[in-house]
Design a protein around this motif. Structure first.
Motif, PDB file in Angstrom:
ATOM      1  N   SER A 135       0.854  -1.184   0.000  1.00  0.00           N
ATOM      2  CA  SER A 135       0.000   0.000   0.000  1.00  0.00           C
ATOM      3  C   SER A 135       0.886   1.229   0.000  1.00  0.00           C
ATOM      4  CB  SER A 135      -0.871   0.041   1.249  1.00  0.00           C
ATOM      5  OG  SER A 135      -0.088   0.362   2.379  1.00  0.00           O
ATOM      6  N   HIS A 136       0.262   2.340  -0.216  1.00  0.00           N
ATOM      7  CA  HIS A 136       0.945   3.606  -0.022  1.00  0.00           C
ATOM      8  C   HIS A 136       0.993   3.813   1.495  1.00  0.00           C
ATOM      9  CE1 HIS A 136       2.318   7.396  -1.694  1.00  0.00           C
ATOM     10  NE2 HIS A 136       1.809   7.953  -0.613  1.00  0.00           N
ATOM     11  N   PRO A 137       2.052   4.438   2.015  1.00  0.00           N
ATOM     12  CA  PRO A 137       2.099   4.652   3.458  1.00  0.00           C
ATOM     13  C   PRO A 137       0.801   5.289   3.975  1.00  0.00           C
ATOM     14  CG  PRO A 137       4.168   5.335   2.480  1.00  0.00           C
ATOM     15  CD  PRO A 137       3.269   4.910   1.349  1.00  0.00           C
ATOM     16  N   ASP A 138       0.324   4.761   5.080  1.00  0.00           N
ATOM     17  CA  ASP A 138      -0.855   5.283   5.777  1.00  0.00           C
ATOM     18  C   ASP A 138      -2.193   4.734   5.326  1.00  0.00           C
ATOM     19  OD1 ASP A 138      -0.237   6.646   7.963  1.00  0.00           O
ATOM     20  OD2 ASP A 138      -0.293   8.651   7.089  1.00  0.00           O
ATOM     21  N   ALA A 139      -2.186   3.888   4.309  1.00  0.00           N
ATOM     22  CA  ALA A 139      -3.472   3.359   3.850  1.00  0.00           C
ATOM     23  C   ALA A 139      -4.020   2.314   4.818  1.00  0.00           C
ATOM     24  CB  ALA A 139      -3.332   2.763   2.450  1.00  0.00           C
ATOM     25  N   GLY A 140      -3.125   1.717   5.620  1.00  0.00           N
ATOM     26  CA  GLY A 140      -3.621   0.772   6.625  1.00  0.00           C
ATOM     27  C   GLY A 140      -2.978  -0.607   6.567  1.00  0.00           C
ATOM     28  N   THR A 153      -2.121  -1.992  10.075  1.00  0.00           N
ATOM     29  CA  THR A 153      -3.348  -2.336  10.799  1.00  0.00           C
ATOM     30  C   THR A 153      -3.935  -3.632  10.250  1.00  0.00           C
ATOM     31  OG1 THR A 153      -3.714   0.039  10.946  1.00  0.00           O
ATOM     32  CG2 THR A 153      -5.531  -1.378  11.621  1.00  0.00           C
ATOM     33  N   LYS A 193       6.713   7.634   9.262  1.00  0.00           N
ATOM     34  CA  LYS A 193       6.657   8.139   7.909  1.00  0.00           C
ATOM     35  C   LYS A 193       6.732   9.651   7.831  1.00  0.00           C
ATOM     36  CE  LYS A 193       3.345   5.786   8.345  1.00  0.00           C
ATOM     37  NZ  LYS A 193       2.105   5.038   8.489  1.00  0.00           N
ATOM     38  N   SER A 200     -12.986  -1.970   6.999  1.00  0.00           N
ATOM     39  CA  SER A 200     -12.248  -1.062   7.853  1.00  0.00           C
ATOM     40  C   SER A 200     -11.325  -1.891   8.730  1.00  0.00           C
ATOM     41  CB  SER A 200     -13.223  -0.254   8.711  1.00  0.00           C
ATOM     42  OG  SER A 200     -12.519   0.347   9.769  1.00  0.00           O
ATOM     43  N   ALA A 201     -10.049  -1.828   8.403  1.00  0.00           N
ATOM     44  CA  ALA A 201      -9.076  -2.658   9.119  1.00  0.00           C
ATOM     45  C   ALA A 201      -9.061  -2.312  10.597  1.00  0.00           C
ATOM     46  CB  ALA A 201      -7.691  -2.491   8.512  1.00  0.00           C
ATOM     47  N   LEU A 202      -9.105  -1.021  10.876  1.00  0.00           N
ATOM     48  CA  LEU A 202      -9.026  -0.575  12.263  1.00  0.00           C
ATOM     49  C   LEU A 202     -10.162  -1.162  13.095  1.00  0.00           C
ATOM     50  CD1 LEU A 202      -7.383   1.321  14.125  1.00  0.00           C
ATOM     51  CD2 LEU A 202      -9.058   3.088  13.623  1.00  0.00           C
TER      52      LEU A 202
HETATM   53  P1  G4P Z   1       0.386   1.820   6.879  1.00  0.00           P
HETATM   54  O1  G4P Z   1       0.970   0.639   7.586  1.00  0.00           O
HETATM   55  O2  G4P Z   1      -0.201   1.497   5.565  1.00  0.00           O
HETATM   56  O3  G4P Z   1       1.279   2.997   6.830  1.00  0.00           O
HETATM   57  O4  G4P Z   1      -0.888   2.308   7.717  1.00  0.00           O
HETATM   58  P2  G4P Z   1      -1.315   2.028   9.206  1.00  0.00           P
HETATM   59  O5  G4P Z   1      -1.886   0.666   9.348  1.00  0.00           O
HETATM   60  O6  G4P Z   1      -0.230   2.410  10.123  1.00  0.00           O
HETATM   61  O7  G4P Z   1      -2.517   3.032   9.299  1.00  0.00           O
HETATM   62  C1  G4P Z   1      -2.347   4.423   9.117  1.00  0.00           C
HETATM   63  C2  G4P Z   1      -3.348   5.171   9.961  1.00  0.00           C
HETATM   64  O8  G4P Z   1      -4.659   4.852   9.503  1.00  0.00           O
HETATM   65  C3  G4P Z   1      -3.299   4.798  11.424  1.00  0.00           C
HETATM   66  O9  G4P Z   1      -3.616   5.948  12.155  1.00  0.00           O
HETATM   67  C4  G4P Z   1      -4.420   3.785  11.541  1.00  0.00           C
HETATM   68  O10 G4P Z   1      -4.933   3.701  12.842  1.00  0.00           O
HETATM   69  C5  G4P Z   1      -5.427   4.348  10.577  1.00  0.00           C
HETATM   70  N1  G4P Z   1      -6.370   3.333  10.066  1.00  0.00           N
HETATM   71  C6  G4P Z   1      -6.098   2.107   9.573  1.00  0.00           C
HETATM   72  N2  G4P Z   1      -7.220   1.484   9.195  1.00  0.00           N
HETATM   73  C7  G4P Z   1      -8.230   2.322   9.438  1.00  0.00           C
HETATM   74  C8  G4P Z   1      -9.650   2.237   9.268  1.00  0.00           C
HETATM   75  O11 G4P Z   1     -10.217   1.244   8.817  1.00  0.00           O
HETATM   76  N3  G4P Z   1     -10.364   3.333   9.640  1.00  0.00           N
HETATM   77  C9  G4P Z   1      -9.777   4.454  10.158  1.00  0.00           C
HETATM   78  N4  G4P Z   1     -10.557   5.448  10.492  1.00  0.00           N
HETATM   79  N5  G4P Z   1      -8.457   4.558  10.337  1.00  0.00           N
HETATM   80  C10 G4P Z   1      -7.689   3.506   9.979  1.00  0.00           C
HETATM   81  P3  G4P Z   1      -2.523   6.826  12.855  1.00  0.00           P
HETATM   82  O12 G4P Z   1      -3.240   7.922  13.547  1.00  0.00           O
HETATM   83  O13 G4P Z   1      -1.456   7.183  11.880  1.00  0.00           O
HETATM   84  O14 G4P Z   1      -1.851   5.833  13.830  1.00  0.00           O
HETATM   85  P4  G4P Z   1      -2.364   5.393  15.248  1.00  0.00           P
HETATM   86  O15 G4P Z   1      -2.080   6.580  16.091  1.00  0.00           O
HETATM   87  O16 G4P Z   1      -3.783   5.056  15.130  1.00  0.00           O
HETATM   88  O17 G4P Z   1      -1.499   4.237  15.560  1.00  0.00           O
END
Ligand code: G4P
Length: 526
Positions: free
Chosen positions: A18-23, A26, A51, A255-257
């Motif tokens: 993925s591109h950085p921050d896409a998830g 997670t 990043k 939504s991975a989170l």
């Molecule tokens: P990456 O490895 O691709 O760089 O991405 P990463 O999983 O670190 O996710 C980047 C940010 O996006 C994180 O927030 C993460 O919590 C958030 N995120 C991932 N999946 C979802 C989702 O389904 N919904 C929402 N709303 N957010 C999501 P962050 O603030 O950068 O980190 P953190 O403080 O939560 O750890």
């Protein structure tokens, strides 16, 4: 006792890109949770390379130390043995990421629903396309306001140049996100924001089932039916064969989170994703079922401790069974080698392993014998085809700053290039060495490592270059003529191949039109 075929058929080796921050982090974590490999969310987080625009690469180095453990994450899920290969997300590690893709049998691409296809994803997809790697796409962050799913699908097709087929479909997005309809399994998953637990599933008979209306309300149910009708009209049935050939990408939404849509993705993944695929060698194609062991080095991880110049070579098993303490041939040197402490990566732990099967990755402690792309076999002389190098994006002359340490510098440069940190070109006109990287940070990393690991000092001098292109022609005279005309701009790469150093897009364009018999390539394999 399980046979080689059994072991192969239960393995799924893939990378999440993925591109950085896409998830990506997670999602990886949630997959590990399902596999029971970790028990709390947050465990993989440490793997994440910051990043933010840090040029403090010591921070990155620290992160790299942690990332050895997460380079490969193996776990069992039902009867399946899953190996996730981590692809460093930081921009500056793109080369490393490319190479990891040579060791996987499929990939999952994560896309942010609000941002769509971003630059790094596009680049990584090019590599997948070159190798016909099957891809599944996960559109993430549906709990946030994002783009219309139909727009996303169009963009995926256009930007990633692959046909897509949704296998799940979201009901609204953002604050109004209610869930996804699982087209693959014909079920409805309702969304409740919850970072740890899997959400509620509504079993339905068919699309007319009033339980849909009850669950999401009449208006949304109606919209869902319309959307699905449109999907059925526009997209052909999902064809697994096309997916396996890398021509069609199934798309999931979630939504991975919130651990939402992740299990559906995983269940479909293990069912459709390829088992270890045959590997192309220069001599022939190697089938995983062959009894004799073969494998290749796709990644070398340098030791963090500069006093021990040891590292770990990551070997992907391509065929047969790898056994500890067996004698294997290192084809490039012709030497037989025995490995007494190969490691396997299960969950997030490294432990000594006695055997490994196709699709598995073994870590071999090494003191400088291995290069990226090296082949190990039970005796046969085969050479696996590596991944081509891509034209770097930044170039600098590297110069020696300490005349007493010229040898150390040469050795250091050579080993760092073997590790695949950057690319080296030698200008044929002035004999100077040019280092090409995909990011500014790598220059700092190289300088630091040369000093700390080899005691050599270097300095960088600017060179104005746009691209390095590998050139070839069917007409030797035309090739010679070109090289003569452009002699100031000719270089060779580490394998001695001709490379044209174009200092601007315009110069390259002119060269292409003035020399129609010359083919210009932006990757080293053509
Ligand atoms: P990456 O490895 O691709 O760089 O991405 P990463 O999983 O670190 O996710 C980047 C940010 O996006 C994180 O927030 C993460 O919590 C958030 N995120 C991932 N999946 C979802 C989702 O389904 N919904 C929402 N709303 N957010 C999501 P962050 O603030 O950068 O980190 P953190 O403080 O939560 O750890």
């Amino acid at each position: 006792m399980s046979t080689l075929t059994d072991e192969i058929s239960r393995r799924r080796t893939f990378a999440i890109i993925s591109h950085p921050d896409a998830g990506k982090t997670t999602l990886t974590e949630k997959l590990l949770l399902f596999g029971g490999a970790i028990h709390v969310a947050g465990a993989v987080k440490s793997n994440k390379i910051k990043k933010t625009a840090t040029s403090d690469w010591m921070e990155i180095e620290k992160q790299r130390g942690i990332s050895v453990a997460t380079s490969v994450m193996g776990f069992n899920y039902g009867d399946y043995k899953i190996n996730i290969l981590d692809t460093p997300g930081h921009q500056d590690f793109a080369e490393d990421t490319y190479r990891t893709l040579t060791a996987v049998d499929s990939v999952i691409i994560v896309v942010d629903v609000a941002k769509g296809v971003e630059q790094q994803t596009r680049k990584l997809m090019e590599v997948c396309r070159m190798r016909n790697t099957p891809v599944i796409i996960f559109v993430n962050k549906l709990d946030r306001e994002g783009r219309d799913p139909f727009d996303i699908l169009d963009e995926l097709e256009a930007e990633l140049k692959i046909n897509v087929r949704p296998l799940s479909w979201p009901i609204n997005g953002g604050a109004k996100f209610k869930g996804v309809y699982n087209i693959y399994e014909h079920s409805l998953d309702l969304f409740t924001p919850n970072k740890q637990r899997v959400s509620e599933r509504v079993e339905i008979d068919n699309l007319d089932d009033p339980r849909i209306d009850e669950a999401v309300g009449e208006a949304d149910a109606e919209k869902l039916r319309e959307d699905l009708e449109l999907i059925e009209g526009v997209y052909p049935e999902f064809d697994k064969e096309e997916y396996l050939q890398g021509k069609l990408a199934p798309v999931f939404f979630g939504s991975a989170l919130n651990t939402f849509g992740v299990k559906e993705l995983l269940d479909c993944f293990v069912e459709i994703a390829p088992t270890p695929r045959p590997t192309k060698a220069e001599e022939r194609e190697i089938e995983p079922e062959e009894e004799a062991f073969t494998g290749f080095v796709f990644k070398i991880h340098a030791n963090m401790d500069p006093n021990h110049r040891s590292c770990i070579a990551f070997v992907k098993v391509c065929s047969g069974k790898f056994e500890r303490n067996a004698n294997y041939k290192h084809v490039r040197s012709g030497k037989m080698m025995r490995f007494s402490a190969p490691t396997a990566f299960m969950a997030q732990k490294k432990s000594v392993v006695d055997e490994a099967y196709p699709g598995d990755i073994v870590g071999i402690p090494d003191t400088g014998n291995f290069k990226i792309g090296d082949t190990l076999t039970s005796g046969e002389d085969i050479h696996f085809k590596g991944l081509p190098s891509f034209s770097p994006e930044m170039f600098k002359y590297i110069e020696n700053s300490d005349p007493m340490k010229a040898k150390q510098l040469d050795k250091g440069i050579q080993q760092l290039m073997d590790e695949g940190v950057a690319q080296l070109f030698i200008n044929q006109f002035n004999g100077r060495k040019i280092i090409g990287t995909v990011g500014q940070l790598q220059f700092e990393v190289i300088q630091y490592r040369l000093l700390h690991e080899y005691g050599a000092q270097c300095r960088w001098e600017p060179i104005s270059l746009y691209k390095a292109c590998w050139i070839e022609s069917d007409d030797p005279a035309a090739l010679e003529a070109f090289k003569k005309r452009k002699h100031q701009f000719m270089a060779v790469d580490r394998e001695g191949r001709d490379v044209f150093l174009a200092d601007s897009a315009y110069v390259l364009q002119m060269a292409q039109s003035d020399f129609p018999k010359i083919r210009f390539h932006f990757a080293s394999e053509f």
